[in-house]
Design a protein around this motif. Structure first.
Motif, short mmCIF file in Angstrom:
data_model
loop_
_atom_site.label_atom_id
_atom_site.label_comp_id
_atom_site.label_asym_id
_atom_site.label_seq_id
_atom_site.Cartn_x
_atom_site.Cartn_y
_atom_site.Cartn_z
N GLN A 121 0.86 -1.15 0.07
CA GLN A 121 -0.06 -0.04 -0.08
C GLN A 121 0.93 1.40 -0.01
O GLN A 121 0.60 2.33 -0.51
CB GLN A 121 -0.81 0.16 1.26
CG GLN A 121 -2.01 -1.03 1.30
CD GLN A 121 -3.12 -0.60 0.25
OE1 GLN A 121 -3.48 0.55 -0.08
NE2 GLN A 121 -3.68 -2.02 -0.33
N ALA A 122 1.97 1.12 0.71
CA ALA A 122 2.93 2.50 0.83
C ALA A 122 3.50 2.88 -0.38
O ALA A 122 3.40 3.72 -0.81
CB ALA A 122 3.97 2.33 1.79
N GLU A 123 3.81 1.58 -1.01
CA GLU A 123 4.66 1.96 -2.32
C GLU A 123 3.84 2.26 -3.45
O GLU A 123 4.08 3.15 -4.30
CB GLU A 123 5.40 0.48 -2.68
CG GLU A 123 6.74 0.25 -1.96
CD GLU A 123 7.40 -0.82 -2.47
OE1 GLU A 123 8.39 -0.93 -2.06
OE2 GLU A 123 6.94 -1.58 -2.97
N ALA A 124 2.38 1.90 -3.65
CA ALA A 124 1.56 2.40 -4.39
C ALA A 124 1.23 3.70 -4.22
O ALA A 124 1.23 4.53 -5.07
CB ALA A 124 0.13 1.46 -4.04
N HIS A 125 0.87 4.27 -2.95
CA HIS A 125 0.93 5.93 -2.78
C HIS A 125 2.28 6.54 -2.96
O HIS A 125 2.04 7.69 -3.66
CB HIS A 125 0.36 6.09 -1.44
CG HIS A 125 -1.05 5.47 -1.15
ND1 HIS A 125 -1.98 5.94 -1.62
CD2 HIS A 125 -1.19 4.70 -0.18
CE1 HIS A 125 -3.00 5.42 -1.19
NE2 HIS A 125 -2.82 4.59 -0.26
N GLU A 126 3.50 6.21 -2.89
CA GLU A 126 4.55 6.67 -3.09
C GLU A 126 4.80 6.73 -4.59
O GLU A 126 5.46 7.73 -4.93
CB GLU A 126 5.72 6.15 -2.36
CG GLU A 126 5.77 5.93 -0.76
CD GLU A 126 6.04 7.47 -0.33
OE1 GLU A 126 6.94 7.68 -0.29
OE2 GLU A 126 4.99 8.14 0.28
N GLN A 127 4.15 5.80 -5.39
CA GLN A 127 4.59 5.79 -6.79
C GLN A 127 3.90 7.34 -7.44
O GLN A 127 4.30 7.90 -8.02
CB GLN A 127 3.90 4.75 -7.74
CG GLN A 127 4.84 3.33 -7.13
CD GLN A 127 6.04 3.39 -8.09
OE1 GLN A 127 6.29 4.47 -9.18
NE2 GLN A 127 6.88 2.51 -7.76
N GLY A 128 2.58 7.55 -6.81
CA GLY A 128 1.89 8.72 -7.18
C GLY A 128 2.75 10.06 -6.76
O GLY A 128 2.72 11.06 -7.30
N PHE A 129 3.20 10.05 -5.41
CA PHE A 129 4.02 11.17 -4.77
C PHE A 129 5.18 11.62 -5.91
O PHE A 129 5.39 12.53 -6.22
CB PHE A 129 4.58 10.62 -3.48
CG PHE A 129 5.03 11.67 -2.79
CD1 PHE A 129 4.66 12.63 -1.95
CD2 PHE A 129 6.51 11.69 -2.97
CE1 PHE A 129 5.31 13.66 -1.10
CE2 PHE A 129 7.31 12.54 -2.19
CZ PHE A 129 6.61 13.40 -1.49
N TYR A 130 5.81 10.21 -6.18
CA TYR A 130 7.24 10.66 -7.12
C TYR A 130 6.94 10.79 -8.45
O TYR A 130 7.73 11.47 -8.99
CB TYR A 130 8.33 9.46 -6.64
CG TYR A 130 8.66 9.50 -5.21
CD1 TYR A 130 10.16 10.33 -5.27
CD2 TYR A 130 8.51 8.70 -4.22
CE1 TYR A 130 10.64 10.41 -4.06
CE2 TYR A 130 9.04 9.04 -3.09
CZ TYR A 130 10.28 9.63 -3.00
OH TYR A 130 10.76 9.85 -1.75
N ASN A 131 5.79 10.49 -8.81
CA ASN A 131 5.50 10.76 -10.36
C ASN A 131 4.66 12.01 -10.42
O ASN A 131 4.19 12.17 -11.47
CB ASN A 131 4.74 9.50 -10.70
CG ASN A 131 5.40 8.20 -10.93
OD1 ASN A 131 6.37 8.41 -11.23
ND2 ASN A 131 4.60 7.27 -10.85
N GLY A 132 4.77 13.03 -9.37
CA GLY A 132 4.27 14.08 -9.70
C GLY A 132 3.48 14.86 -8.86
O GLY A 132 3.30 15.99 -8.63
N ARG A 133 2.75 13.88 -7.75
CA ARG A 133 1.79 14.51 -6.90
C ARG A 133 2.44 15.64 -5.85
O ARG A 133 1.88 16.38 -5.33
CB ARG A 133 1.06 13.37 -5.88
CG ARG A 133 -0.14 13.79 -5.50
CD ARG A 133 -0.88 12.75 -4.72
NE ARG A 133 -0.37 12.31 -3.49
CZ ARG A 133 0.27 10.82 -3.41
NH1 ARG A 133 -0.16 9.98 -4.62
NH2 ARG A 133 0.83 10.62 -2.50
N ALA A 134 3.80 15.33 -5.60
CA ALA A 134 4.39 15.96 -4.63
C ALA A 134 4.77 17.44 -5.02
O ALA A 134 4.88 18.38 -4.07
CB ALA A 134 5.68 15.19 -4.28
N GLY A 135 5.04 17.75 -6.22
CA GLY A 135 5.34 18.98 -6.94
C GLY A 135 7.08 18.80 -6.94
O GLY A 135 7.46 18.29 -6.26
#
Length: 224
Positions: A86-100
């Protein structure tokens, strides 16, 4: 103060000033050896050590002494695997642009990415939950106060206690974290606050150079 039930303070220990200076310096040196790492050994850690550290965190001050926290200590291989997925699935979105881009640029010196193998490797994960409200002994809803501040203090004491016991740690705050509430089967009044990884460092453990750059006393404090 208003009248209230109380007892005398009998367990405070006063040290000579030279001893206080030495103790404060020694503790500073001890805490300067605390580092966040991302390479953990799978060596087991006795459950009692984790229990003692959680009990230490539970001594933290809190609003109206409501102690608005819960610590779920996770040793189960199956549960750790669920958390990693679950954590890695969310982190993929984070590092793929969600973080800015600015946030991602600020993280580059630490070398972090969406891969979190330590979530399965480390012997213990401790999921920390904050409680928006509690329950009285009669089962009635009870308001909690200064929840964020109270839980933050408890987490700091938990990390310090784990380090003092001889363990390495890492704080992890995937966003969103509601999957932790579901996996750990916590009630609706609790919100996932932080995930702490605890165990022994792997032989190849490293510390990012950037993480070793700490602000000076003059940068973090002022004396009036």
């Amino acid at each position: 103060m208003q009248p209230h039930d109380h007892s005398p303070l009998t367990d405070f220990i006063e040290y000579p000033e030279d001893s206080m200076l030495a103790r404060s310096a020694d503790f500073l040196k001890n805490m300067q050896r605390r580092h966040s790492i991302r390479h953990f050994s799978d060596r087991p850690v006795d459950k009692t050590i984790i229990e003692n550290c959680i009990l230490t965190a539970g001594t933290a001050p809190s609003g109206a002494n409501h102690q608005p926290w819960h610590f779920t200590a996770i040793q189960s291989t199956h549960v750790k695997q669920q958390i990693r997925e679950q954590a890695e699935a969310h982190e993929q979105g984070f590092y793929n642009g969600r973080a800015g881009q600015q946030w991602l640029d600020d993280l580059k010196p630490l070398g972090t990415d969406a891969s979190k193998p330590y979530l399965e490797t480390a012997p213990w994960l401790i999921a920390v939950f904050s409680q928006k409200f509690g329950e009285t002994k009669a089962g009635e809803k009870s308001q909690n106060y200064y929840v964020h501040e109270s839980v933050g203090i408890a987490v700091g004491m938990l990390i310090t206690s784990l380090h003092n016991a001889g363990l390495a740690t890492l704080t992890h705050t995937p966003k969103p974290m509601n999957f932790l509430t579901e996996i750990c089967q916590r009630p609706d009044n609790e919100r996932a606050y932080m995930l702490i990884i605890a165990g022994y460092p792997a032989p190849n453990a490293t510390i990012p150079a950037h993480a070793q750059q700490k602000k000076s006393l003059s940068e973090i404090s002022s004396f009036l």
